[in-house]
Scaffold this active site. Structure first.
Site, mmCIF file in Angstrom:
data_model
loop_
_atom_site.group_PDB
_atom_site.id
_atom_site.type_symbol
_atom_site.label_atom_id
_atom_site.label_comp_id
_atom_site.label_asym_id
_atom_site.label_seq_id
_atom_site.Cartn_x
_atom_site.Cartn_y
_atom_site.Cartn_z
ATOM 1 C CG ASN A 26 46.564 -31.318 9.074
ATOM 2 O OD1 ASN A 26 45.465 -31.835 8.850
ATOM 3 N ND2 ASN A 26 47.690 -32.005 9.019
ATOM 4 C CB THR A 27 41.755 -31.311 9.517
ATOM 5 O OG1 THR A 27 42.593 -32.169 10.295
ATOM 6 C CG2 THR A 27 41.720 -31.786 8.087
ATOM 7 C CE LYS A 60 47.047 -40.861 4.797
ATOM 8 N NZ LYS A 60 46.040 -39.986 5.368
ATOM 9 C CE LYS A 92 48.803 -30.221 6.148
ATOM 10 N NZ LYS A 92 48.342 -31.283 5.253
ATOM 11 C CG PHE A 118 55.524 -30.292 13.154
ATOM 12 C CD1 PHE A 118 56.170 -31.477 13.486
ATOM 13 C CD2 PHE A 118 56.294 -29.223 12.735
ATOM 14 C CE1 PHE A 118 57.548 -31.590 13.387
ATOM 15 C CE2 PHE A 118 57.673 -29.321 12.638
ATOM 16 C CZ PHE A 118 58.300 -30.508 12.966
ATOM 17 C CB SER A 119 49.403 -30.170 11.412
ATOM 18 O OG SER A 119 49.904 -30.714 10.210
ATOM 19 C CB CYS A 120 47.903 -35.766 11.964
ATOM 20 S SG CYS A 120 46.529 -36.906 11.840
HETATM 21 C C1 LIG Z 1 40.857 -37.922 4.487
HETATM 22 C C2 LIG Z 1 41.989 -36.985 4.784
HETATM 23 C C3 LIG Z 1 43.252 -37.482 5.094
HETATM 24 C C4 LIG Z 1 44.313 -36.608 5.372
HETATM 25 N N1 LIG Z 1 45.552 -37.121 5.644
HETATM 26 C C5 LIG Z 1 46.602 -36.268 5.841
HETATM 27 C C6 LIG Z 1 47.917 -36.770 6.029
HETATM 28 O O1 LIG Z 1 48.174 -37.963 5.984
HETATM 29 N N2 LIG Z 1 48.911 -35.864 6.256
HETATM 30 C C7 LIG Z 1 48.684 -34.508 6.288
HETATM 31 O O2 LIG Z 1 49.620 -33.735 6.484
HETATM 32 N N3 LIG Z 1 47.439 -34.021 6.089
HETATM 33 C C8 LIG Z 1 46.397 -34.856 5.876
HETATM 34 N N4 LIG Z 1 45.148 -34.343 5.650
HETATM 35 C C9 LIG Z 1 44.935 -32.866 5.715
HETATM 36 C C10 LIG Z 1 44.961 -32.220 4.327
HETATM 37 O O3 LIG Z 1 46.204 -32.386 3.688
HETATM 38 C C11 LIG Z 1 44.619 -30.709 4.419
HETATM 39 O O4 LIG Z 1 45.607 -30.063 5.218
HETATM 40 C C12 LIG Z 1 43.260 -30.423 5.029
HETATM 41 O O5 LIG Z 1 42.328 -31.425 4.694
HETATM 42 C C13 LIG Z 1 42.690 -29.078 4.563
HETATM 43 O O6 LIG Z 1 42.666 -28.957 3.153
HETATM 44 P P1 LIG Z 1 41.407 -29.364 2.225
HETATM 45 O O7 LIG Z 1 40.211 -28.557 2.687
HETATM 46 O O8 LIG Z 1 41.850 -29.026 0.827
HETATM 47 O O9 LIG Z 1 41.194 -30.817 2.400
HETATM 48 C C14 LIG Z 1 44.085 -35.201 5.361
HETATM 49 C C15 LIG Z 1 42.807 -34.715 5.049
HETATM 50 C C16 LIG Z 1 41.769 -35.567 4.753
HETATM 51 C C17 LIG Z 1 40.412 -34.991 4.401
#
Ligand SMILES: Cc1cc2nc3c(=O)[nH]c(=O)nc-3n(C[C@H](O)[C@H](O)[C@H](O)COP(=O)(O)O)c2cc1C
Length: 366
Positions: free
Chosen positions: A203-204, A44, A176, A136-138
């Site tokens: 990232n999301t 994390k 990222k 770089f992506s949250c």
């Molecule tokens: C609940 C949650 C918390 C996340 N926290 C982080 C984080 O702290 N740092 C980060 O780089 N990405 C974070 N992500 C993004 C994930 O690492 C990933 O890039 C994104 O969810 C897409 O992949 P997935 O479909 O496998 O979840 C988070 C995603 C979720 C769902």
């Protein structure tokens, strides 16, 4: 079957990594994932001052299939880790001591300050982690402090901050990327100019998961209010695949890709690898299925390699990239194959004669 792959000089027992998020919340869960068979983990995201990170409840929202309960999309408004950096440093050390052959990637994020980024890089590096991932992506929360995607959305900042880190990092650095931009290549190439060895994507995606029609409140609802959050899970996979393919085709040789976004099984993971990812990361999939899902990932990859005659994971990476072309070229190829009749069938009159659902099916490839 040997599923190992060497990326930026680091040997991964297999290409499957926990993505940064709840699956890598602390040393205990990371150790559990290594025991289950994961090749590595991105912890994390950590920063120097955890006291500034305050999470809300609820912070997740699901999009379910219209036909059954299957989760097809997932929104979160979770921030980075709220655990003190001193605790993390101790845990990074412990993990590397207990699991020297598993790969530990530290995800780091700071405010726009050279001093802070370099201090964070130094103290984390001293614990013995194998690589860095620069967050770089949250897309939510942290941006109000000019962190996260606020940096990934601006290539000049991406380059500058990556350079701050690579100037002091002695281990590989992945940057990222946020998908909430027009062209993923721009910030990615900026990170490469700043010295990044690899790109993690994606990232999301910024989203609003829905609105409650009883209360009229958008979700997830915290004391009546919400903010747009980050979208993940299977619904984002096609967008992630497109972005990874653009990176696969557009990054300089030697810059590696860690593919992320909606991976839930070995089939999904192999698709990312065929488009250029040498490792893949899974976050929401692990939250929904648990760490044991790695059994199917490994079995499915091994079976695919046997069936298709691949003798190493590296051979799969980017194997489908040569099959991207231009629309003009597709038309030319179709004409050469004397299938232009099928193309012409898309013309106006055909749409009027047939039911639109029938016509849609006729023009669909899978
Ligand atoms: C609940 C949650 C918390 C996340 N926290 C982080 C984080 O702290 N740092 C980060 O780089 N990405 C974070 N992500 C993004 C994930 O690492 C990933 O890039 C994104 O969810 C897409 O992949 P997935 O479909 O496998 O979840 C988070 C995603 C979720 C769902």
């Amino acid at each position: 079957m040997d599923l190992s792959i060497t990326v930026n000089g680091i040997k991964f027992p297999n290409p499957f990594l926990l993505g940064s998020g709840p699956p890598g919340t602390n040393a205990r869960v990371i150790a559990k994932s290594y025991d289950a068979g994961w090749g590595g983990a991105v912890a994390k995201t950590v920063s120097l001052e955890s006291s500034k990170v305050v999470n809300v409840v609820p912070r997740y929202g699901k999009l379910r299939s219209r036909r059954n309960d299957e989760v097809i999309g997932f929104e979160n408004i979770e921030l980075i880790s709220d655990r003190p950096i001193e605790v993390w440093l101790e845990e990074f050390r412990q993990i590397k001591k207990d699991y020297p052959d598993h790969v530990l990637v530290a995800s780091i994020m700071e405010e726009y300050s050279k001093e802070r980024w370099q201090e964070l890089t130094r103290v984390v590096q001293d614990t013995g982690v194998d690589a860095f991932e620069l967050n770089f992506s949250c897309p939510h929360g942290m941006t109000e402090r000019k962190m996260g995607s606020e940096m990934g959305e601006h290539p000049d900042l991406t380059e500058e901050v990556t350079r701050w880190v690579t100037d002091v990092a002695k281990i590989p650095v992945w940057a990222k990327m946020t998908p909430n931009i027009t062209n993923i290549r721009e910030p990615s190439l900026a990170a490469v100019r700043g010295g990044a060895n690899g790109i993690s994507a994606i990232n999301t995606i910024l989203s609003v998961i829905g609105v409650n029609l009883d209360t009229l409140r958008p979700m997830p609802t915290v004391e009546g209010y919400t903010v747009p959050g980050g979208y993940s899970a299977q619904a984002v996979k096609p967008i992630a695949l497109r972005m990874v393919s653009q990176l696969g085709l557009g990054l300089p040789k030697g810059v590696t890709i860690s593919g992320i976004g909606g991976i839930e099984n070995s089939h999904d993971a192999i698709e990312f690898m065929l488009l250029g990812a040498s490792t893949v990361q899974i976050c929401t999939g692990v939250m929904l299925q648990g760490v044991k899902m790695v059994d199917e990932l490994k079995d499915g990859l091994a079976k695919f390699m046997t069936d298709k005659g691949f003798s190493s994971v590296q051979e799969i990476v980017g194997k489908s990239l040569p099959y991207f072309s231009t629309h003009m070229d597709l038309v030319k190829l179709m004409k050469e194959a004397k299938r232009h009749k099928a193309g012409e069938a898309a013309r106006d009159n055909e749409w009027a004669q047939k039911d639109i659902t029938e016509k849609t099916a006729e023009l669909t490839s899978n």
